[in-house]
Design an enzyme around this catalytic site. Structure first.
Site, PDB file in Angstrom:
ATOM      1  N   HIS A 121      32.756  58.580 -24.825  1.00 51.00           N
ATOM      2  CA  HIS A 121      31.545  57.827 -24.891  1.00 51.00           C
ATOM      3  C   HIS A 121      32.140  56.355 -24.625  1.00 51.00           C
ATOM      4  O   HIS A 121      33.737  56.264 -24.759  1.00 51.00           O
ATOM      5  CB  HIS A 121      31.070  57.238 -25.757  1.00 51.00           C
ATOM      6  CG  HIS A 121      29.566  58.545 -26.230  1.00 51.00           C
ATOM      7  ND1 HIS A 121      28.479  58.666 -25.814  1.00 51.00           N
ATOM      8  CD2 HIS A 121      29.224  59.316 -27.064  1.00 51.00           C
ATOM      9  CE1 HIS A 121      27.597  59.431 -25.828  1.00 51.00           C
ATOM     10  NE2 HIS A 121      27.972  59.520 -26.443  1.00 51.00           N
ATOM     11  N   ASP A 122      31.694  55.424 -24.630  1.00 45.55           N
ATOM     12  CA  ASP A 122      32.511  54.550 -24.000  1.00 45.55           C
ATOM     13  C   ASP A 122      33.975  54.214 -24.723  1.00 45.55           C
ATOM     14  O   ASP A 122      34.779  53.734 -23.671  1.00 45.55           O
ATOM     15  CB  ASP A 122      31.218  52.979 -23.629  1.00 45.55           C
ATOM     16  CG  ASP A 122      31.297  51.305 -23.591  1.00 45.55           C
ATOM     17  OD1 ASP A 122      32.335  51.317 -22.451  1.00 45.55           O
ATOM     18  OD2 ASP A 122      32.519  50.825 -24.092  1.00 45.55           O
ATOM     19  N   ASN A 124      35.578  55.814 -26.040  1.00 44.55           N
ATOM     20  CA  ASN A 124      36.795  56.632 -25.625  1.00 44.55           C
ATOM     21  C   ASN A 124      37.360  56.195 -24.181  1.00 44.55           C
ATOM     22  O   ASN A 124      38.835  56.218 -24.002  1.00 44.55           O
ATOM     23  CB  ASN A 124      36.853  58.231 -25.779  1.00 44.55           C
ATOM     24  CG  ASN A 124      35.768  58.950 -26.406  1.00 44.55           C
ATOM     25  OD1 ASN A 124      34.551  59.171 -26.731  1.00 44.55           O
ATOM     26  ND2 ASN A 124      36.841  58.683 -27.791  1.00 44.55           N
ATOM     27  N   ASP A 146      30.904  51.552 -19.737  1.00 45.11           N
ATOM     28  CA  ASP A 146      29.511  52.811 -19.321  1.00 45.11           C
ATOM     29  C   ASP A 146      29.121  51.346 -18.229  1.00 45.11           C
ATOM     30  O   ASP A 146      28.447  51.336 -17.010  1.00 45.11           O
ATOM     31  CB  ASP A 146      28.955  51.949 -20.619  1.00 45.11           C
ATOM     32  CG  ASP A 146      28.826  53.321 -21.363  1.00 45.11           C
ATOM     33  OD1 ASP A 146      29.744  54.349 -20.659  1.00 45.11           O
ATOM     34  OD2 ASP A 146      28.209  53.755 -22.481  1.00 45.11           O
TER      35      ASP A 146
END
Length: 318
Positions: A121-122, A124, A146
């Site tokens: 996800h963002d 990370n 993102d």
């Protein structure tokens, strides 16, 4: 409306892809959102975000068991296809770049790039990109990888590919790596001495709390703005200390001053002055100040446009 008449078929879910296709729609494109029978999880996880990102689009449901060829048929009519599957999934579904007409601009939104199957996800992505090193463990207030590394880079690349298609007649397969692009946002800092000028290293570029528990952004890194700020807050003695080695001591002095008045009082004092100070506004305050009164409306119901597209595709075949 530079994209009027162009069709975007969007297979993505959650945030980066829908944000990108919304920006294309705002520039005139027609966007068809392709969902599974269960729908984009954003519908239930964050319905307000779903409305904001997907209002004005069309929703079709692709039921693989019922009609495995529906996705490819829809893509064959597209100018732009946007997908965010793990590597290899689009090909297995028959909607890979090689399965579609050469004229299609095909954009793959990925976490780490071609062939990298790691999930993330963002947070990370920005961690891998090096963006958190100066501020961890604090979290960014917006999803930088993102939205900036993913959505906006995708829009830039798609627009460039569409422009090139006008000249060549051929589309292109674009692979957007949110991690690599997030790194690009800060990579210029590698050129030269490591520094923390804009990430809390300087007292004159920080956020300070006011007497009413609100906050001020203070950024007068240039001497003329710094001098005027010090004069206005009654601390002309600090002017020569702007770049002293003891930045924490200077920051403590500023914090003590700014804690003596409410946010509104400071803003009134600084109105019309060249001091580079502003509020930490809430999103609601910012929307009111910026005049952001645009009503997003509601996202289409799941599958609302499926039968219409089935009929349209059948007429194309006929």
């Amino acid at each position: 409306m530079v994209l009027r008449g162009l069709l975007v078929v969007d297979f993505t879910r959650y945030l980066p892809g829908p944000f990108a296709s919304r920006e294309l729609m705002r520039r005139g494109a027609r966007v068809v959102r392709v969902e599974t029978p269960d729908g984009d999880p954003l519908r239930s996880v964050a319905p307000g975000w779903d409305d904001a990102l997907n209002a004005g689009k069309e929703s079709v449901v692709w039921d693989l068991e019922r009609d495995p060829g529906f996705g490819a048929a829809l893509c064959s009519k597209a100018d732009v296809v946007l997908e965010g599957f793990r590597p290899g999934v689009a090909e297995r579904l028959g909607i890979g770049a090689a399965d579609l007409p050469d004229s299609v601009v095909y954009c793959s939104l990925t976490g780490f790039g071609t062939g990298d199957v790691r999930a993330g996800h963002d947070l990370n992505y920005v961690g891998w990109a090096g963006l958190l090193a100066d501020t961890a463990p604090a979290l960014p207030p917006v999803q930088i990888a993102d939205l900036a590394g993913g959505s906006l880079f995708a829009v830039v690349e798609i627009l460039a590919a569409l422009l090139d298609r006008e000249r060549s007649g051929s589309g292109r397969h674009i692979v957007v790596s949110m991690t690599q692009n997030a790194h690009r946002l800060a990579a210029h800092r590698l050129r030269g001495e490591p520094e923390r000028t804009l990430t809390g290293g300087l007292a004159c570029y920080r956020i300070y709390e006011t007497a009413d528990g609100r906050f001020l952004t203070v950024t007068p890194v240039e001497s003329k703005f710094w001098s005027r700020l010090c004069q206005l807050i009654g601390r002309s003695d600090l002017i020569e200390r702007q770049y002293d080695s003891d930045q924490e001591g200077l920051a403590a002095e500023l914090a003590a001053v700014f804690s003596t008045r409410a946010l509104g009082e400071w803003l009134e004092l600084f109105e019309g002055e060249d001091v580079m100070v502003g509020p930490v506004a809430t999103l609601g305050e910012a929307a009111a100040w910026l005049g952001d009164s645009e009503s997003a409306g509601r996202a289409p119901a799941l599958g609302e446009h499926t039968e219409g597209w089935r009929a349209a595709l059948a007429s194309f075949e006929g």
